[in-house]
Design a protein around this motif. Structure first.
Motif, short mmCIF file in Angstrom:
data_model
loop_
_atom_site.label_atom_id
_atom_site.label_comp_id
_atom_site.label_asym_id
_atom_site.label_seq_id
_atom_site.Cartn_x
_atom_site.Cartn_y
_atom_site.Cartn_z
N PHE A 35 0.84 -1.21 0.00
CA PHE A 35 0.00 0.00 0.00
C PHE A 35 0.87 1.25 0.00
O PHE A 35 0.60 2.20 -0.72
N LEU A 155 4.52 -11.37 -7.08
CA LEU A 155 3.12 -10.89 -7.06
C LEU A 155 2.25 -11.61 -8.09
O LEU A 155 1.02 -11.55 -8.01
N SER B 33 2.37 -4.26 -11.43
CA SER B 33 1.99 -5.37 -10.54
C SER B 33 1.65 -4.85 -9.14
O SER B 33 0.71 -5.32 -8.50
N ILE B 34 2.45 -3.89 -8.66
CA ILE B 34 2.18 -3.31 -7.34
C ILE B 34 0.83 -2.60 -7.34
O ILE B 34 0.04 -2.74 -6.41
N PHE B 35 0.55 -1.86 -8.41
CA PHE B 35 -0.73 -1.14 -8.49
C PHE B 35 -1.90 -2.13 -8.49
O PHE B 35 -2.90 -1.92 -7.82
N ARG B 36 -1.77 -3.19 -9.28
CA ARG B 36 -2.87 -4.15 -9.34
C ARG B 36 -3.00 -4.90 -8.00
O ARG B 36 -4.12 -5.13 -7.53
N ALA B 37 -1.88 -5.28 -7.40
CA ALA B 37 -1.92 -5.98 -6.11
C ALA B 37 -2.61 -5.10 -5.06
O ALA B 37 -3.42 -5.59 -4.26
N GLN B 38 -2.32 -3.81 -5.09
CA GLN B 38 -2.95 -2.89 -4.13
C GLN B 38 -4.47 -2.90 -4.30
O GLN B 38 -5.21 -2.95 -3.32
N ILE B 40 -6.37 -5.28 -5.59
CA ILE B 40 -6.88 -6.59 -5.19
C ILE B 40 -6.96 -6.69 -3.67
O ILE B 40 -7.99 -7.07 -3.10
N LEU B 41 -5.86 -6.32 -3.01
CA LEU B 41 -5.79 -6.48 -1.55
C LEU B 41 -6.74 -5.52 -0.84
O LEU B 41 -7.41 -5.92 0.13
N LEU B 42 -6.84 -4.29 -1.33
CA LEU B 42 -7.74 -3.33 -0.69
C LEU B 42 -9.19 -3.82 -0.78
O LEU B 42 -9.94 -3.76 0.20
#
Lengths: 168, 168
Positions: A35, A155, B33-38, B40-42
């Protein structure tokens, strides 16, 4: 907001260990790191892209059109490909239209559908913005290319699980 | 939004390789990948927390109060610690007050400052929400604890660089 002089996630982790038994602190640290990394990277990319009057969200939509075979895509398709809601895509396309980077055109067959089409000015902006981002290594410093590769690999199963594609 | 049947980041990477020489594709893949993971997780965390009438942003503020020595903190301090803007903190604290999890109290010395104080009901919600998140491994599945540890380690120098703490 002043920068903290300590690592706030390491501090949260310490609290977690103190208060909760058997808590998944590695997972907690990972999710909060993702985040925070997203906030940092989005701010950096938006700052770089301001030179071309773009934000990262607008840049992503512009590149999708840039890469598309005919330079145009239905708004619904942009929403699917960027995995963002239709309302956000409408807003992003509005902003790109205001800057003359994109124009709305009616669909040849389905008259109810609207296409977004990249303009010559939009293509120039897409190229310049991409050179900017590439020159700045996508704002990932101080991480190396190898570390970035590892992040992508790590990821990928999470994305595959959520997005329904085959991670293999 | 339907799930894509292919990996949209792998696809973007292919486009990048085709169109641009010497482009930092590992960095591009990592940042997206970080943007998409964020995202998904949120979404996953918010879904879990809905049972306690919380969102992740509200949960983070609530836990900061929960861990604080006196159960209360000035709003400015919450903003600093969570690294979010003051306006967002005000909004989050408003929502927590509506639910009776937090109350606003005047600062004993500095009368202009406002403190947020966790209520007994807020403490109960904090505990229940934490057990929910811990039980769900912070929604990080299918990633293992070891993979999460690696993510934390890899992202740490990026956070240290941006947030001004010592990564060592």
């Amino acid at each position: 907001m002043p920068s903290p002089q300590f690592d706030p996630i390491a501090e949260a982790r310490r609290q977690w260990d103190t208060h909760w038994d058997d808590s998944p602190t590695a997972q907690m640290a990972a999710v909060t790191s993702i985040f925070r990394a997203q906030q940092i990277l989005l701010a950096r990319l938006n700052e770089l892209l301001a030179a071309e009057d773009l934000t990262f969200a607008r840049y992503e939509a512009l590149m999708l059109l840039y890469y598309s075979r005919r330079g145009e895509l239905p708004l619904g398709k942009i929403s699917d490909r960027l995995q963002v809601h239709r309302a956000s895509v409408t807003n992003v396309v509005d902003k790109l239209c205001e800057r003359g980077y994109v124009e709305r055109v009616p669909h040849e067959i389905d008259r109810r559908a609207v296409l977004a089409r990249i303009t010559p000015e939009g293509k120039r902006a897409a190229k310049k913005a991409t050179k900017l981002l590439n020159g700045a290594d996508m704002a990932m410093a101080p991480l190396t290319a190898q570390e970035c590769e590892r992040l992508y690999d790590t990821l990928r199963p999470l994305r595959a699980d959520a997005d329904g594609f085959d991670a293999a």
